[in-house]
Design a protein around this motif. Structure first.
Motif, PDB file in Angstrom:
ATOM      1  N   UNK A  12       0.934  -1.298  -0.048  1.00  8.84           N
ATOM      2  CA  UNK A  12       0.037  -0.013  -0.044  1.00  8.84           C
ATOM      3  C   UNK A  12       0.787   1.345  -0.050  1.00  8.84           C
ATOM      4  N   UNK A  13       0.588   2.304  -0.909  1.00  8.31           N
ATOM      5  CA  UNK A  13       1.544   3.295  -1.060  1.00  8.31           C
ATOM      6  C   UNK A  13       0.568   4.567  -0.707  1.00  8.31           C
ATOM      7  N   UNK A  14      -0.377   4.554   0.147  1.00 11.22           N
ATOM      8  CA  UNK A  14      -0.925   5.702   0.802  1.00 11.22           C
ATOM      9  C   UNK A  14      -0.204   6.521   1.665  1.00 11.22           C
ATOM     10  N   UNK A  15      -0.412   7.375   2.435  1.00  6.11           N
ATOM     11  CA  UNK A  15       0.308   8.277   3.231  1.00  6.11           C
ATOM     12  C   UNK A  15       1.068   7.583   4.311  1.00  6.11           C
ATOM     13  N   UNK A  16       0.650   6.563   4.782  1.00  6.10           N
ATOM     14  CA  UNK A  16       1.172   5.703   5.708  1.00  6.10           C
ATOM     15  C   UNK A  16       2.361   4.978   4.951  1.00  6.10           C
ATOM     16  N   UNK A  17       1.919   4.221   4.024  1.00  3.45           N
ATOM     17  CA  UNK A  17       3.195   3.340   3.372  1.00  3.45           C
ATOM     18  C   UNK A  17       4.078   4.268   2.578  1.00  3.45           C
ATOM     19  N   UNK A  40       0.085   7.252  -3.759  1.00  6.81           N
ATOM     20  CA  UNK A  40      -0.598   8.258  -2.974  1.00  6.81           C
ATOM     21  C   UNK A  40      -1.842   7.697  -2.118  1.00  6.81           C
ATOM     22  N   UNK A  41      -2.194   6.577  -2.762  1.00  8.50           N
ATOM     23  CA  UNK A  41      -3.515   5.940  -1.946  1.00  8.50           C
ATOM     24  C   UNK A  41      -4.770   6.884  -2.268  1.00  8.50           C
ATOM     25  N   UNK A  42      -5.677   6.386  -1.334  1.00  8.78           N
ATOM     26  CA  UNK A  42      -7.017   7.086  -1.318  1.00  8.78           C
ATOM     27  C   UNK A  42      -6.684   8.726  -0.791  1.00  8.78           C
ATOM     28  N   UNK A  43      -5.939   8.964  -0.013  1.00  8.70           N
ATOM     29  CA  UNK A  43      -6.022  10.222   0.608  1.00  8.70           C
ATOM     30  C   UNK A  43      -5.470  11.304  -0.535  1.00  8.70           C
ATOM     31  N   UNK A  44      -4.531  10.864  -1.135  1.00  9.64           N
ATOM     32  CA  UNK A  44      -3.904  11.942  -2.277  1.00  9.64           C
ATOM     33  C   UNK A  44      -4.824  12.140  -3.462  1.00  9.64           C
ATOM     34  N   UNK A  45      -5.490  10.747  -3.882  1.00  8.34           N
ATOM     35  CA  UNK A  45      -6.015  10.637  -5.106  1.00  8.34           C
ATOM     36  C   UNK A  45      -7.593  10.788  -4.996  1.00  8.34           C
ATOM     37  N   UNK A  46      -8.164  10.476  -3.878  1.00  9.38           N
ATOM     38  CA  UNK A  46      -9.565  10.259  -3.739  1.00  9.38           C
ATOM     39  C   UNK A  46     -10.167  10.962  -2.347  1.00  9.38           C
ATOM     40  N   UNK A  47      -9.213  11.515  -1.471  1.00  9.47           N
ATOM     41  CA  UNK A  47      -9.705  11.850  -0.254  1.00  9.47           C
ATOM     42  C   UNK A  47      -9.143  13.248   0.026  1.00  9.47           C
ATOM     43  N   UNK A  48      -8.320  13.271   1.111  1.00  6.03           N
ATOM     44  CA  UNK A  48      -7.814  14.524   1.753  1.00  6.03           C
ATOM     45  C   UNK A  48      -7.635  15.565   0.662  1.00  6.03           C
ATOM     46  N   UNK A  49      -6.705  15.542  -0.229  1.00  5.93           N
ATOM     47  CA  UNK A  49      -6.126  16.195  -1.233  1.00  5.93           C
ATOM     48  C   UNK A  49      -7.360  16.960  -2.051  1.00  5.93           C
ATOM     49  N   UNK A  50      -7.908  16.048  -3.040  1.00  5.23           N
ATOM     50  CA  UNK A  50      -8.858  16.613  -3.692  1.00  5.23           C
ATOM     51  C   UNK A  50     -10.020  17.075  -3.220  1.00  5.23           C
TER      52      UNK A  50
END
Length: 482
Positions: A12-17, A40-50
């Protein structure tokens, strides 16, 4: 095969990974990171940032339509071009997505593209991605590997989470949305129901309300944003309602009827009365659940609980050499928690001295609606439940010069101290830019700061941050500017 052997493999390459991978590389480890969908996982692509990019567009539209309050004249009512709003949001995401690829290359971390499964102690099998890659990598990292067998001394599961679905009200991608569909609407719904008022639900409700949609939020609990201090969420509720948001608490959606291009939600109130509500779309925001399926956890006997992997304070599971971090390891399911948890985990593995388990009561939470909400530590109610004698300080935005000058004078800073020791044990804020202010209190708590030290800290004038000190002063009967 030697080339496929690592010191640490991260699934998994999200913020944690990806942050864990970078820290591992800094510590001299050979690192591989396995990703099935997008860096970047969900946060970067489909969550926190967008989502923050969307909310910024909504905020700008609100300000444009309030221009006369600032002595400015704009002809006519400003409106949103939803396609351009979404385009900007996706562009922000893509820019950062490419940045993660650059960081992997810079730190000599191998990116392994595919679906990972634990195949035994120290073994991972990577197959073809089972999910379509939603966005092309920009740029695609050159250091990519694919299907095959990989080995590592340490394997860290960082597979994140996905939207939770209620039985019978499952999202279908067309009429009932998750945050995936809510982030990329082709057109704005005229009427929208949001089921759930946690951070995800209330942020989307705030965004669509700013875009001019008729939005109704349905929340099961007595207060919106139920994890927040009720006094703070009450102020937020009034502000959101003043902006046109409709909020129904102590209610639940029991059934949804689907039409060709609309839905009828049956909303049951606390009195048991069911009211049908028609809308063009509904967003299901009833929480998230860990991605634990298909990883081979059961075959290795790795303990899970309520859809998450069970770990100790350093990310270790009950099976030697297997670790978990981030959303998949349980709440609070926040990107910054995942990052810090990953650093703790890898530093413990590497034998870095003085690594301490994470103190979850010092993890800040932020909700980026308008007005913003931010908090850390115990609420007033939780402190009392714990039997702690407390002092509580409050300071309102409408007494702060900078807030008045900004035209953002609705909000409050609330601080909670241990009455006996003077230790700051909680801080809760609602108002403009409080998601930026909260870190001051987080640092103070981390340093075990007392009220005396905060009182002797000089805050610049004129700033919103002055309210932080005034709230402290208020807790001890020494407030100066109210």
């Amino acid at each position: 095969m030697a080339d496929n052997n690592y010191d640490v493999l991260i699934i998994g390459s999200g913020p944690g990974g990806y942050v864990t991978a970078i820290r591992a590389a800094q510590l001299g480890m050979k690192v591989g990171i396995i990703e099935r969908e997008h860096l970047g996982g969900i946060c970067l692509n489909w969550g926190c940032i967008p989502t923050k990019a969307l909310l910024r567009s909504g905020e700008m539209l609100d300000y444009a339509n309030r221009a006369s309050e600032y002595g400015l004249k704009l002809e006519g009512k400003m409106t949103a071009d939803v396609k351009e709003v979404v385009k900007r949001s996706r562009g922000v995401s893509m820019r950062l997505n490419g940045g993660v690829g650059f960081l992997m290359k810079k730190n000599k971390i191998d990116v392994i593209w595919g679906e990972a499964k634990l195949a035994g102690k120290g073994k991972v099998t990577v197959g073809k991605p089972t999910k379509k890659i939603m966005e092309p990598q920009n740029p695609i990292p050159k250091n990519i590997k694919g299907e095959g067998d990989y080995t590592a001394k340490h394997i860290i599961v960082a597979t994140g989470a996905r939207p939770r679905a209620l039985p019978g009200i499952e999202p279908d991608g067309k009429l009932i949305w998750t945050y995936f569909e809510a982030m990329v609407p082709q057109e704005l719904p005229k009427k929208l129901i949001v089921m759930g008022s946690g951070a995800i639900g209330i942020e989307f409700a705030s965004f669509y309300n700013s875009m001019g949609c008729d939005v109704t939020v349905v929340e099961l609990m007595p207060n919106i944003m139920p994890v927040e201090d009720p006094e703070i969420s009450g102020i937020a509720k009034k502000a959101l309602e003043k902006h046109g948001l409709k909020i129904i608490t102590e209610a639940k959606v029991t059934k949804v009827e689907k039409k060709s291009n609309s839905i009828i939600a049956h909303v049951e109130g606390k009195d048991g009365k069911v009211t049908p509500m028609e809308a063009d779309r509904m967003i299901s925001a009833v929480g998230v659940q860990g991605n634990i399926e298909g990883l081979g956890l059961e075959d290795l006997g790795i303990k899970t609980d309520r859809g998450c992997v069970v770990i100790d304070g350093y990310g270790k599971t009950n099976v030697e050499g297997i670790y978990a971090i981030g959303d998949v390891a349980g709440p609070p399911m926040l990107a910054h928690k995942a990052e810090h948890e990953g650093v703790i985990c890898i530093e413990k593995i590497a034998g870095v001295p003085n690594v301490h388990p994470m103190e979850k009561d010092k993890i800040p939470g932020c909700t980026y609606c308008h007005p913003q909400v931010a908090s850390v530590g115990l609420t007033e109610a939780k402190a009392k439940e714990a039997g702690i004698e407390i002092r509580v300080g409050r300071y309102m935005f409408n007494a702060n010069g900078k807030a008045i000058a900004l035209g953002e004078d609705n909000g409050m800073v609330k601080t909670i101290f241990n009455k006996k020791t003077g230790q700051l044990i909680g801080a809760h804020l609602v108002g403009a830019e409080v998601t930026e202010l909260i870190q001051g209190f987080v640092i103070a708590m981390n340093l075990e700061t007392t009220e005396e030290e905060l009182m002797h800290t000089i805050f610049p004038h004129p700033t919103l941050s002055e309210m932080m000190k005034e709230s402290v002063l208020d807790a001890y009967g020494r407030v100066l500017n109210a």
